[in-house]
Design an enzyme around this catalytic site. Structure first.
Site, short mmCIF file in Angstrom:
data_model
loop_
_atom_site.label_atom_id
_atom_site.label_comp_id
_atom_site.label_asym_id
_atom_site.label_seq_id
_atom_site.Cartn_x
_atom_site.Cartn_y
_atom_site.Cartn_z
N PHE A 1 0.85 -1.19 0.00
CA PHE A 1 0.00 0.00 0.00
C PHE A 1 0.90 1.25 0.00
O PHE A 1 1.85 1.32 0.77
CB PHE A 1 -0.90 -0.03 1.24
N ASP B 1 1.04 -5.00 8.39
CA ASP B 1 -0.08 -4.08 8.24
C ASP B 1 -1.32 -4.95 8.00
O ASP B 1 -1.39 -5.68 7.01
CB ASP B 1 0.17 -3.14 7.05
N TYR C 1 -11.26 1.87 10.12
CA TYR C 1 -12.46 2.25 9.35
C TYR C 1 -12.83 1.31 8.23
O TYR C 1 -13.76 1.57 7.48
CB TYR C 1 -12.31 3.68 8.80
N LYS C 2 -12.08 0.21 8.06
CA LYS C 2 -12.42 -0.73 6.99
C LYS C 2 -13.36 -1.79 7.57
O LYS C 2 -14.48 -1.47 7.94
CB LYS C 2 -11.14 -1.28 6.37
N ARG D 1 -12.80 -3.62 -7.64
CA ARG D 1 -12.74 -4.35 -6.36
C ARG D 1 -14.15 -4.54 -5.79
O ARG D 1 -14.97 -3.61 -5.76
CB ARG D 1 -11.94 -3.55 -5.32
C1 PLP Z 1 -6.22 1.70 4.29
C2 PLP Z 1 -4.79 1.41 4.53
C3 PLP Z 1 -3.99 2.30 5.23
C4 PLP Z 1 -4.56 3.62 5.69
O1 PLP Z 1 -3.65 4.42 6.35
P1 PLP Z 1 -4.20 5.72 7.09
O2 PLP Z 1 -2.98 6.37 7.56
O3 PLP Z 1 -5.06 5.24 8.21
O4 PLP Z 1 -4.96 6.52 6.11
C5 PLP Z 1 -2.68 1.95 5.45
N1 PLP Z 1 -2.17 0.78 5.02
C6 PLP Z 1 -2.93 -0.11 4.34
C7 PLP Z 1 -2.36 -1.40 3.90
C8 PLP Z 1 -4.26 0.19 4.07
O5 PLP Z 1 -5.00 -0.68 3.40
#
Ligand code: PLP
Length: 414
Positions: A128, A199, A224-225, A373
């Site tokens: 990511f 992560d 938030y997911k 997705r």
């Molecule tokens: C959604 C997501 C994030 C989000 O990071 P924020 O700092 O909370 O915006 C980070 N890493 C991964 C792998 C994600 O899917």
């Protein structure tokens, strides 16, 4: 197979689904099939009530007294303790604070300090972006002497040499849903003398995770997911207990101080994970996440996973049966063990097709260059929703409606 996939058969399957009652906890809008819970979980009834109560009572009436009376000050630990069983951790190994990006920074710095003499953060090129950006930024910090090495997925093992301080990976790939073997890679990293930072943003709340059994060192993840904590919900971080005494905070804010309200003039770390807190916690957002996590009470992640696999397999089968002539190719692994809780298809016109689908009330999303997705969150999705989604997708491509110009306009957030 064809019979088992009829809408009637699927309605019967919903009627006997042991998780079916959980859907009532969600305030989903009429006429929408929500396949984007992997990106932003929907509003829960309990969250709406809790936020109202926090705003009106705890803040409105309690005012500053609520730091003690409503235990706002203990929220970061309390909510962390609720996430712990979802990731195979003990309650005192998880704390909620900041965003995933900031927690990545905090834990990467800590990991490098725990491995003096090693300078490399090893990751994969397809990780990511924020994970890679944060590591890049760290490498640019003056005197940090660290460097990011990002390699192809297939080259990770070979790149684990004596220079690697920390292996930083995301369990489930955000585009394809491909899943890493957490236990195996953790073992390989340890064999090379490195720490591991996982992560879990795309896995927590959707797949069983056992960080203790994997002997993982560090982890972060999103609120938030699949945890449904609301837009911008605070993130969590995990540190295995064996590192608690040694781990050093880089953002030495007052909330990580051993006695924040003694107002000492220099920093002394709190015991345990509290030292990794930085500033004042976002109480309203934390309370929303706290209430959302109640949705997992009494639910086993095994049951969640079973349904997630069943929903995903059904979607793949239906799309391949009904849309095969329209140029979709499966981007996710076909074998369910190697997949998270999302299914992705590639299509050259993926963006406008997805926009047309969203207009029909089937909400998924798109990741460049060509990935559509579809997230399958088992707490609120029904088998008939999967059937209806595949059939809406077929209508959209068969009718050609997606070719209308308005569907090609790219919004800021995709
Ligand atoms: C959604 C997501 C994030 C989000 O990071 P924020 O700092 O909370 O915006 C980070 N890493 C991964 C792998 C994600 O899917």
């Amino acid at each position: 197979m064809a019979e088992a996939m009829s809408r009637e058969a699927l309605a019967a399957r919903d009627a006997s689904d042991p998780l079916a009652h959980l859907r009532a906890h969600f305030a989903l809008p009429e006429g929408v099939i929500y396949l984007d819970g992997n990106s932003l979980g929907p509003l829960m009834v309990g969250v709406r009530e809790r936020v109202r109560q926090v705003v009106e009572r705890e803040w409105g009436e309690g005012l500053i007294r609520s730091w003690n009376n409503a235990d706002w000050i203990g929220l970061a630990q309390r909510v962390g303790g609720k996430i712990a069983p979802l990731i195979g951790a003990a309650a005192d190994e998880v704390i909620v604070a900041d965003s995933t990006s900031i927690n990545l920074f905090k834990l990467l710095v800590a990991a490098l300090r725990l491995r003096p003499g090693r300078r490399v953060i090893l990751s994969e090129r397809g990780n990511f972006p924020t994970d890679l950006y944060v590591a890049e930024g760290m490498a640019r910090l003056r005197d940090s002497e660290c460097q990011l090495r990002s390699v192809e997925r297939t080259a990770i093992e070979a790149a684990l040499d004596q220079s690697v301080a920390v292996l930083m990976l995301t369990e489930v790939d955000y585009r394809t849903g491909e899943r890493h073997d957490v236990a195996r890679l953790t073992q390989l990293a340890h064999d090379a003398g490195a720490l591991v930072l996982w992560d879990l943003s795309h896995s927590v709340g959707a797949l069983p995770i056992d960080l203790t059994r994997a002997h993982a060192d560090l982890a972060v993840g999103c609120g938030y997911k699949y945890l449904n904590g609301g837009p911008g919900a605070p993130a969590f971080l995990f540190v295995a207990r064996r590192w608690h005494a040694e781990i050093e905070p880089v953002i030495t804010g007052w909330m990580g101080h051993v006695r924040p309200f003694a107002f000492d003039t220099s920093f002394a770390p709190a015991p345990g994970l509290a030292r990794l807190l930085s500033g004042t916690p976002p109480v309203i957002a934390l309370s929303a996440l706290d209430a959302a996590l109640d949705g997992f009470e009494g639910v086993t992640m095994r049951a969640v996973r079973e349904k997630s696999v069943a929903l995903s397999e059904l979607f793949i089968a239906l799309v391949e049966a009904q849309c095969s002539e329209f140029g979709f190719t499966l981007a996710s692994p076909r074998v369910s063990e190697h997949r998270g809780s999302q299914v992705s298809f590639r299509h050259v016109n993926g963006y406008p097709i997805m926009q047309a689908l969203v207009e029909r009330g089937v909400i998924g999303d798109f990741r460049a260059p060509d990935i559509m997705r579809f997230g399958f969150a088992p707490l609120y999705l029904r088998f008939v929703d999967v059937w209806d989604s595949a059939s809406a997708l077929r209508d959209v491509v068969a009718s050609g409606v997606w070719r209308e110009a308005r569907f090609a306009r790219v919004a800021t957030v995709t």
